[in-house]
Design a protein around this motif. Structure first.
Motif, mmCIF file in Angstrom:
data_model
loop_
_atom_site.group_PDB
_atom_site.id
_atom_site.type_symbol
_atom_site.label_atom_id
_atom_site.label_comp_id
_atom_site.label_asym_id
_atom_site.label_seq_id
_atom_site.Cartn_x
_atom_site.Cartn_y
_atom_site.Cartn_z
ATOM 1 N N GLY A 58 0.812 -1.202 0.000
ATOM 2 C CA GLY A 58 0.000 0.000 0.000
ATOM 3 C C GLY A 58 0.845 1.249 0.000
ATOM 4 O O GLY A 58 2.062 1.211 0.153
ATOM 5 N N ALA A 59 0.188 2.379 -0.096
ATOM 6 C CA ALA A 59 0.896 3.631 -0.212
ATOM 7 C C ALA A 59 1.377 4.149 1.131
ATOM 8 O O ALA A 59 2.319 4.937 1.179
ATOM 9 N N GLY A 60 0.722 3.752 2.205
ATOM 10 C CA GLY A 60 1.064 4.298 3.504
ATOM 11 C C GLY A 60 1.435 3.208 4.483
ATOM 12 O O GLY A 60 1.511 2.028 4.145
ATOM 13 N N VAL A 61 1.666 3.625 5.737
ATOM 14 C CA VAL A 61 1.940 2.680 6.809
ATOM 15 C C VAL A 61 0.611 2.086 7.271
ATOM 16 O O VAL A 61 -0.328 2.833 7.562
ATOM 17 N N SER A 62 0.565 0.780 7.314
ATOM 18 C CA SER A 62 -0.667 0.096 7.696
ATOM 19 C C SER A 62 -0.493 -0.603 9.029
ATOM 20 O O SER A 62 0.487 -1.329 9.230
ATOM 21 N N GLN A 63 -1.443 -0.382 9.934
ATOM 22 C CA GLN A 63 -1.390 -1.034 11.230
ATOM 23 C C GLN A 63 -2.669 -1.847 11.439
ATOM 24 O O GLN A 63 -3.773 -1.370 11.170
ATOM 25 N N THR A 64 -2.470 -3.068 11.909
ATOM 26 C CA THR A 64 -3.620 -3.918 12.203
ATOM 27 C C THR A 64 -3.442 -4.598 13.547
ATOM 28 O O THR A 64 -2.304 -4.908 13.936
ATOM 29 N N PRO A 65 -4.544 -4.833 14.297
ATOM 30 C CA PRO A 65 -5.884 -4.327 14.000
ATOM 31 C C PRO A 65 -5.996 -2.846 14.307
ATOM 32 O O PRO A 65 -5.101 -2.272 14.924
ATOM 33 N N SER A 66 -7.081 -2.243 13.904
ATOM 34 C CA SER A 66 -7.308 -0.844 14.214
ATOM 35 C C SER A 66 -7.654 -0.670 15.686
ATOM 36 O O SER A 66 -7.243 0.309 16.322
ATOM 37 N N ASN A 67 -8.414 -1.598 16.193
ATOM 38 C CA ASN A 67 -8.789 -1.611 17.594
ATOM 39 C C ASN A 67 -8.676 -3.024 18.126
ATOM 40 O O ASN A 67 -8.957 -3.988 17.413
ATOM 41 N N LYS A 68 -8.258 -3.136 19.384
ATOM 42 C CA LYS A 68 -8.117 -4.439 20.002
ATOM 43 C C LYS A 68 -8.540 -4.326 21.465
ATOM 44 O O LYS A 68 -8.024 -3.484 22.202
ATOM 45 N N VAL A 69 -9.495 -5.164 21.845
ATOM 46 C CA VAL A 69 -9.905 -5.244 23.239
ATOM 47 C C VAL A 69 -9.473 -6.608 23.749
ATOM 48 O O VAL A 69 -9.758 -7.636 23.121
ATOM 49 N N THR A 70 -8.788 -6.621 24.864
ATOM 50 C CA THR A 70 -8.307 -7.878 25.415
ATOM 51 C C THR A 70 -8.492 -7.889 26.919
ATOM 52 O O THR A 70 -8.620 -6.832 27.554
ATOM 53 N N GLU A 71 -8.496 -9.075 27.469
ATOM 54 C CA GLU A 71 -8.645 -9.189 28.913
ATOM 55 C C GLU A 71 -7.286 -9.101 29.588
ATOM 56 O O GLU A 71 -6.267 -9.548 29.030
ATOM 57 N N LYS A 72 -7.295 -8.576 30.757
ATOM 58 C CA LYS A 72 -6.077 -8.491 31.569
ATOM 59 C C LYS A 72 -5.434 -9.862 31.655
ATOM 60 O O LYS A 72 -6.100 -10.865 31.901
ATOM 61 N N GLY A 73 -4.114 -9.881 31.446
ATOM 62 C CA GLY A 73 -3.366 -11.129 31.526
ATOM 63 C C GLY A 73 -3.171 -11.828 30.195
ATOM 64 O O GLY A 73 -2.347 -12.741 30.095
ATOM 65 N N LYS A 74 -3.898 -11.396 29.162
ATOM 66 C CA LYS A 74 -3.770 -12.043 27.858
ATOM 67 C C LYS A 74 -2.561 -11.504 27.098
ATOM 68 O O LYS A 74 -1.991 -10.463 27.418
ATOM 69 N N TYR A 75 -2.233 -12.223 26.031
ATOM 70 C CA TYR A 75 -1.127 -11.860 25.127
ATOM 71 C C TYR A 75 -1.713 -11.220 23.875
ATOM 72 O O TYR A 75 -2.724 -11.672 23.356
ATOM 73 N N VAL A 76 -1.070 -10.144 23.389
ATOM 74 C CA VAL A 76 -1.535 -9.508 22.161
ATOM 75 C C VAL A 76 -0.368 -9.242 21.220
ATOM 76 O O VAL A 76 0.783 -9.071 21.649
ATOM 77 N N GLU A 77 -0.686 -9.214 19.943
ATOM 78 C CA GLU A 77 0.286 -8.856 18.908
ATOM 79 C C GLU A 77 -0.298 -7.746 18.068
ATOM 80 O O GLU A 77 -1.446 -7.819 17.614
ATOM 81 N N LEU A 78 0.510 -6.725 17.834
ATOM 82 C CA LEU A 78 0.111 -5.600 17.007
ATOM 83 C C LEU A 78 1.052 -5.572 15.795
ATOM 84 O O LEU A 78 2.271 -5.649 15.957
ATOM 85 N N ARG A 79 0.460 -5.399 14.621
ATOM 86 C CA ARG A 79 1.243 -5.514 13.394
ATOM 87 C C ARG A 79 1.407 -4.167 12.718
ATOM 88 O O ARG A 79 0.489 -3.344 12.709
ATOM 89 N N CYS A 80 2.577 -3.981 12.118
ATOM 90 C CA CYS A 80 2.855 -2.754 11.358
ATOM 91 C C CYS A 80 3.461 -3.117 10.007
ATOM 92 O O CYS A 80 4.490 -3.801 9.955
ATOM 93 N N ASP A 81 2.833 -2.647 8.937
ATOM 94 C CA ASP A 81 3.377 -2.786 7.585
ATOM 95 C C ASP A 81 3.904 -1.423 7.150
ATOM 96 O O ASP A 81 3.112 -0.528 6.844
ATOM 97 N N PRO A 82 5.214 -1.244 7.089
ATOM 98 C CA PRO A 82 5.743 0.074 6.734
ATOM 99 C C PRO A 82 5.639 0.314 5.230
ATOM 100 O O PRO A 82 5.288 -0.588 4.460
ATOM 101 N N ILE A 83 5.991 1.505 4.834
ATOM 102 C CA ILE A 83 6.044 1.829 3.416
ATOM 103 C C ILE A 83 7.202 1.047 2.800
ATOM 104 O O ILE A 83 8.291 0.966 3.391
ATOM 105 N N SER A 84 6.966 0.482 1.636
ATOM 106 C CA SER A 84 7.976 -0.344 0.984
ATOM 107 C C SER A 84 9.270 0.436 0.774
ATOM 108 O O SER A 84 9.260 1.584 0.301
#
Lengths: 116, 114
Positions: free
Chosen positions: B1-27
């Motif tokens: 894509g043309a810009g920096v893409s981050q997924t997910p846009s929103n994330k709700v998780t419970e205390k104690g859980k593990y989360v991963e946030l992704r970033c696709d930079p500009i090529s």
């Protein structure tokens, strides 16, 4: 320590008028770059204007200009002919060249509202 | 894509859980930054990558936070045993090179820990 201070949490301006947002910073580095970023409700930070610290001439980008006072470590943003689309959070930032130059240092932001 | 893409846009998780946030930079952008922005605050530095290596991870608050960029492109920010205080917007930015080039930001991931 590297710090950025924006002393105006909120500001408002009438449409078509001029407004100045203030920013001071502190760094021991002699060379660095300064930025103003705009963050609308969409959350995406958008570069408004950039200034290289070794250049004395103030940067200008259309309706946006800066007043850079290196000795005073001051970097204010002037918005002329304010438009409704200018409503956003504005963040002042700098990044040193060399040494601690691995990150952008941001202020706490100024929320600008343009009133129709 | 043309810009920096981050997924997910929103994330709700419970205390104690593990989360991963992704970033696709500009090529082609070799520099990649992660920042955390709490409500009413400016972005705070977490980590900086130059290529595949974490050139500066001094902003990571504790060992529950970790980030990788294995092929020098996509980056993942990982948070273990999430706490309510981790709730914030996590911003990713990329640039062609360090320092004097414009950093392009994504729209961030809003993480809410309940």
């Amino acid at each position: 320590a590297q710090t950025v201070t924006q002393s105006q949490p909120e500001m408002s301006v009438q449409e078509a008028e001029t407004v100045t947002l203030s920013c001071t910073y502190d760094t021991s580095e002699s060379n660095y770059y300064l930025f103003w970023y705009k963050q609308p409700p969409s959350r995406q930070m958008i570069l408004v204007i950039r200034q290289e610290a070794y250049k004395q001439q103030n940067a200008t980008e259309n309706r946006f200009s800066v007043n850079f006072q290196k000795a005073a470590k001051s970097f204010s943003l002037k918005i002329s002919d304010s438009q409704l689309g200018d409503t956003a959070m504005y963040f002042c930032a700098f990044i040193p060249v060399g040494g601690t130059g691995n990150q952008f240092y941001f202020g706490t932001g100024t929320s600008l509202t343009v009133i129709p | 894509g043309a810009g920096v893409s981050q997924t997910p846009s929103n994330k709700v998780t419970e205390k104690g859980k593990y989360v991963e946030l992704r970033c696709d930079p500009i090529s082609g952008h070799t520099a990649l930054y992660w920042y955390r922005q709490s409500l009413g605050q400016g972005p705070e530095f977490l980590i900086y990558f130059q290529g595949t290596g974490a050139a500066d991870d001094s902003g990571l608050p504790n060992d529950r936070f970790f980030a990788v960029r294995p092929e020098g492109s996509v980056s993942t920010l990982k948070i273990q045993r999430t706490e309510r205080g981790d709730s914030a917007v996590y911003l990713c930015a990329s640039s062609l090179a360090r320092v004097n080039t414009e950093a392009f930001f994504g729209q961030g991931t809003r993480l809410t820990v309940v």
